[in-house]
Write a protein that holds these residues in place. Structure first.
Motif, PDB file in Angstrom:
ATOM      1  N   ALA A   1       0.832  -1.203   0.000  1.00  0.00           N
ATOM      2  CA  ALA A   1       0.000   0.000   0.000  1.00  0.00           C
ATOM      3  C   ALA A   1       0.868   1.256   0.000  1.00  0.00           C
ATOM      4  CB  ALA A   1      -0.930  -0.014   1.215  1.00  0.00           C
ATOM      5  N   MET A   2       1.903   1.283   0.833  1.00  0.00           N
ATOM      6  CA  MET A   2       2.784   2.453   0.877  1.00  0.00           C
ATOM      7  C   MET A   2       3.466   2.663  -0.470  1.00  0.00           C
ATOM      8  SD  MET A   2       4.027   4.936   2.744  1.00  0.00           S
ATOM      9  CE  MET A   2       3.966   4.555   4.507  1.00  0.00           C
ATOM     10  N   SER A   3       3.931   1.583  -1.065  1.00  0.00           N
ATOM     11  CA  SER A   3       4.637   1.679  -2.340  1.00  0.00           C
ATOM     12  C   SER A   3       3.756   2.264  -3.432  1.00  0.00           C
ATOM     13  CB  SER A   3       5.149   0.290  -2.744  1.00  0.00           C
ATOM     14  OG  SER A   3       5.650   0.301  -4.064  1.00  0.00           O
ATOM     15  N   ILE A   4       2.569   1.713  -3.582  1.00  0.00           N
ATOM     16  CA  ILE A   4       1.725   2.099  -4.711  1.00  0.00           C
ATOM     17  C   ILE A   4       1.123   3.486  -4.503  1.00  0.00           C
ATOM     18  CG2 ILE A   4      -0.486   1.137  -3.927  1.00  0.00           C
ATOM     19  CD1 ILE A   4       1.042   0.773  -7.442  1.00  0.00           C
TER      20      ILE A   4
ATOM     21  N   PHE B   1       0.085   3.196 -17.731  1.00  0.00           N
ATOM     22  CA  PHE B   1      -0.020   3.662 -16.346  1.00  0.00           C
ATOM     23  C   PHE B   1      -1.343   3.268 -15.721  1.00  0.00           C
ATOM     24  CE2 PHE B   1      -1.525   6.995 -13.445  1.00  0.00           C
ATOM     25  CZ  PHE B   1      -0.543   6.966 -12.479  1.00  0.00           C
ATOM     26  N   PHE B   2      -2.409   3.224 -16.524  1.00  0.00           N
ATOM     27  CA  PHE B   2      -3.729   2.947 -15.977  1.00  0.00           C
ATOM     28  C   PHE B   2      -3.907   1.471 -15.612  1.00  0.00           C
ATOM     29  CE2 PHE B   2      -4.140   6.780 -18.548  1.00  0.00           C
ATOM     30  CZ  PHE B   2      -4.703   7.638 -17.614  1.00  0.00           C
ATOM     31  N   LEU B   3      -2.950   0.633 -15.987  1.00  0.00           N
ATOM     32  CA  LEU B   3      -2.993  -0.753 -15.522  1.00  0.00           C
ATOM     33  C   LEU B   3      -2.726  -0.844 -14.021  1.00  0.00           C
ATOM     34  CD1 LEU B   3      -1.063  -2.608 -18.385  1.00  0.00           C
ATOM     35  CD2 LEU B   3      -3.517  -2.660 -17.925  1.00  0.00           C
ATOM     36  N   THR B   4      -2.200   0.231 -13.450  1.00  0.00           N
ATOM     37  CA  THR B   4      -1.937   0.214 -12.009  1.00  0.00           C
ATOM     38  C   THR B   4      -3.195   0.481 -11.188  1.00  0.00           C
ATOM     39  OG1 THR B   4      -1.361   2.573 -12.094  1.00  0.00           O
ATOM     40  CG2 THR B   4       0.438   0.982 -12.337  1.00  0.00           C
ATOM     41  N   ILE B   5      -4.294   0.872 -11.849  1.00  0.00           N
ATOM     42  CA  ILE B   5      -5.525   1.127 -11.097  1.00  0.00           C
ATOM     43  C   ILE B   5      -5.996  -0.116 -10.354  1.00  0.00           C
ATOM     44  CG2 ILE B   5      -7.964   1.740 -11.317  1.00  0.00           C
ATOM     45  CD1 ILE B   5      -7.190   3.701 -13.493  1.00  0.00           C
TER      46      ILE B   5
ATOM     47  N   TYR C   1      -4.205  -2.198  -9.073  1.00  0.00           N
ATOM     48  CA  TYR C   1      -3.289  -2.341  -7.948  1.00  0.00           C
ATOM     49  C   TYR C   1      -3.809  -1.608  -6.713  1.00  0.00           C
ATOM     50  CZ  TYR C   1       0.660  -4.641 -10.217  1.00  0.00           C
ATOM     51  OH  TYR C   1       1.469  -5.563 -10.814  1.00  0.00           O
ATOM     52  N   LEU C   2      -4.711  -0.646  -6.908  1.00  0.00           N
ATOM     53  CA  LEU C   2      -5.323   0.029  -5.770  1.00  0.00           C
ATOM     54  C   LEU C   2      -6.506  -0.753  -5.228  1.00  0.00           C
ATOM     55  CD1 LEU C   2      -5.339   3.732  -7.021  1.00  0.00           C
ATOM     56  CD2 LEU C   2      -3.853   2.735  -5.287  1.00  0.00           C
ATOM     57  N   LEU C   3      -7.198  -1.485  -6.110  1.00  0.00           N
ATOM     58  CA  LEU C   3      -8.401  -2.209  -5.710  1.00  0.00           C
ATOM     59  C   LEU C   3      -8.079  -3.572  -5.100  1.00  0.00           C
ATOM     60  CD1 LEU C   3     -10.615  -1.420  -8.842  1.00  0.00           C
ATOM     61  CD2 LEU C   3     -10.478  -0.167  -6.678  1.00  0.00           C
ATOM     62  N   VAL C   4      -7.123  -4.272  -5.714  1.00  0.00           N
ATOM     63  CA  VAL C   4      -6.803  -5.618  -5.226  1.00  0.00           C
ATOM     64  C   VAL C   4      -6.284  -5.610  -3.794  1.00  0.00           C
ATOM     65  CG1 VAL C   4      -5.301  -7.619  -5.577  1.00  0.00           C
ATOM     66  CG2 VAL C   4      -6.445  -6.563  -7.533  1.00  0.00           C
ATOM     67  N   PRO C   5      -5.369  -4.691  -3.403  1.00  0.00           N
ATOM     68  CA  PRO C   5      -4.930  -4.703  -2.001  1.00  0.00           C
ATOM     69  C   PRO C   5      -6.058  -4.429  -1.011  1.00  0.00           C
ATOM     70  CG  PRO C   5      -3.380  -3.477  -3.344  1.00  0.00           C
ATOM     71  CD  PRO C   5      -4.563  -3.759  -4.205  1.00  0.00           C
ATOM     72  N   CYS C   6      -7.061  -3.645  -1.406  1.00  0.00           N
ATOM     73  CA  CYS C   6      -8.198  -3.405  -0.507  1.00  0.00           C
ATOM     74  C   CYS C   6      -8.934  -4.710  -0.234  1.00  0.00           C
ATOM     75  CB  CYS C   6      -9.141  -2.371  -1.124  1.00  0.00           C
ATOM     76  SG  CYS C   6      -8.425  -0.722  -1.316  1.00  0.00           S
ATOM     77  N   TRP C   7      -9.204  -5.457  -1.296  1.00  0.00           N
ATOM     78  CA  TRP C   7      -9.887  -6.745  -1.132  1.00  0.00           C
ATOM     79  C   TRP C   7      -8.994  -7.737  -0.393  1.00  0.00           C
ATOM     80  CZ3 TRP C   7      -8.551 -11.273  -4.161  1.00  0.00           C
ATOM     81  CH2 TRP C   7      -9.379 -12.371  -3.900  1.00  0.00           C
TER      82      TRP C   7
END
Length: 367
Positions: A139-142, A162-166, A168-174
């Motif tokens: 989470a800190m990294s992204i 760059f938008f492939l990283t979006i 990466y914000l949703l998966v760590p939440c789940w």
């Protein structure tokens, strides 16, 4: 904390990133960025299908197995990027000093964590502590990386990939919700041990006293660096940013975002953790100590490395005459949360909820 065996199947699958990275490296040099983004998305989709087909039982038992498998693959890609940054042609923010060290961390620490957690799933073992450390680190990294990309000097060069990283914000939440929902490992603390430990004052627990002192000093250091990047006009801030950490002025914006993340999240945690070490029964601290240890460990690794890396312009690198002070302060800042997490895991009795009093014993005392 038991260390689970690494997942050999995922390790073998992740090595397929070597030829894929080689191919994409040439495609990114010859093709339109949109085509590179579509190719990357297609590869990740095929990877999910391959993982599900080869490890259907593990994925059914715990869907995070597929997440760790895909992230292990991307970790190998990041390691390749870090090792070949001089010849890498792709996203410009990945060629910054901060981006290189994020790739190093992802290709080593995250990669080993993915293999360990996937191995635990294969053998139906617990991996909650590894998951919490990974959650904080990831989470800190992204968050710092994405925010720095948008606000820094490379904001005008953001490409479709760059938008492939979006996700990466949703998966760590789940993933974070699933990790936190897992039962905690059983401890051998009896009610008598809990009561005896919680009767001790802070002065009777020298290790906790040292940690409280560290947290107070770390809190002041966090606040000070936050004020520095906010252009505080005091002489102390001016001297620090020019003579000790000029990297905080780098227009890539990653160091500024990192210090603000520290001030808004780590600073409150320092205060709450000091409270939890002083007053018993704060059962939340062991979990969150692991999360913050992962986040601060990743952040300090990237920050310290980027401050001295050759890709950072010379005027923003740490001066040679203050290198020792910079290294010691930042190393202690990274080490403290890990010592706190170790203390919470090894001797958790102080943080357990106080056992309920025996009504029969209370009745006998009253009569």
């Amino acid at each position: 904390m038991d260390i689970p065996p690494l997942a050999g199947k995922i390790a073998a699958l992740s090595l397929s990133a070597l030829p894929v990275s080689y191919a994409l490296n040439h495609v990114s040099a010859l093709s339109h960025p949109l085509w590179v983004a579509l190719m990357s998305a297609l590869i990740l989709g095929l990877l999910f299908v391959a993982v599900y087909s080869l490890s259907h039982g593990e994925v059914s038992y715990d869907p995070l197995y597929a997440v760790f498998a895909v992230f292990a693959f991307t970790s190998v890609v990041d390691l390749i990027i870090a090792l070949q940054e001089d010849s890498y042609v792709g996203e410009p923010y990945l060629r910054t000093a901060h981006g290189v060290f994020i790739c190093y961390w992802d290709g080593t620490v995250h990669y080993l964590l993915y293999l360990a957690m996937a191995g635990a799933i294969c053998r139906r073992k617990r991996y909650r502590n590894f998951g919490l450390y990974w959650l904080g680190s990831f989470a800190m990294s992204i968050l710092v990386f994405l925010t720095g990309n948008i606000l820094g000097k490379y904001s005008s060069e953001i490409r479709p990939a760059f938008f492939l990283t979006i996700p990466y914000l949703l998966v760590p939440c789940w993933a974070g919700m699933k990790v936190f929902s897992q039962p905690r490992a059983l401890t051998r603390c009896t009610a008598n041990m809990v009561q005896e430990e919680q009767r001790k004052g802070l002065l009777q627990r020298p290790a906790d006293l040292a940690l409280v002192i560290y947290l107070i000093l770390a809190g002041f250091f966090t606040l000070f660096r936050g004020l520095v990047v906010l252009d505080c006009p005091t002489d102390a801030c001016f001297v620090y940013i020019y003579q000790y950490e000029p990297y905080l002025r780098d227009p890539v914006a990653y160091p500024k975002v990192q210090m603000l993340m520290y001030m808004f999240y780590v600073l409150p945690f320092c205060g709450l953790a000091a409270y939890a070490l002083t007053f018993p029964g704060c059962s939340w601290l062991p979990d969150w100590a692991l999360v913050f240890a992962g986040g601060i460990g990743q952040a300090q690794f990237s920050h310290m490395g980027a401050s001295m890396h050759l890709r950072t312009p010379f005027t923003y690198r740490v001066p040679e005459d203050t290198w020792g002070c910079f290294f010691v302060c930042n190393l202690l800042y990274a080490l403290g949360p890990h010592l706190l997490a170790y203390r919470c895991l090894q001797w958790p009795a102080f943080f357990h909820q106080p056992p309920p009093s025996d009504p029969l014993a209370l009745h006998k005392k009253q009569h």
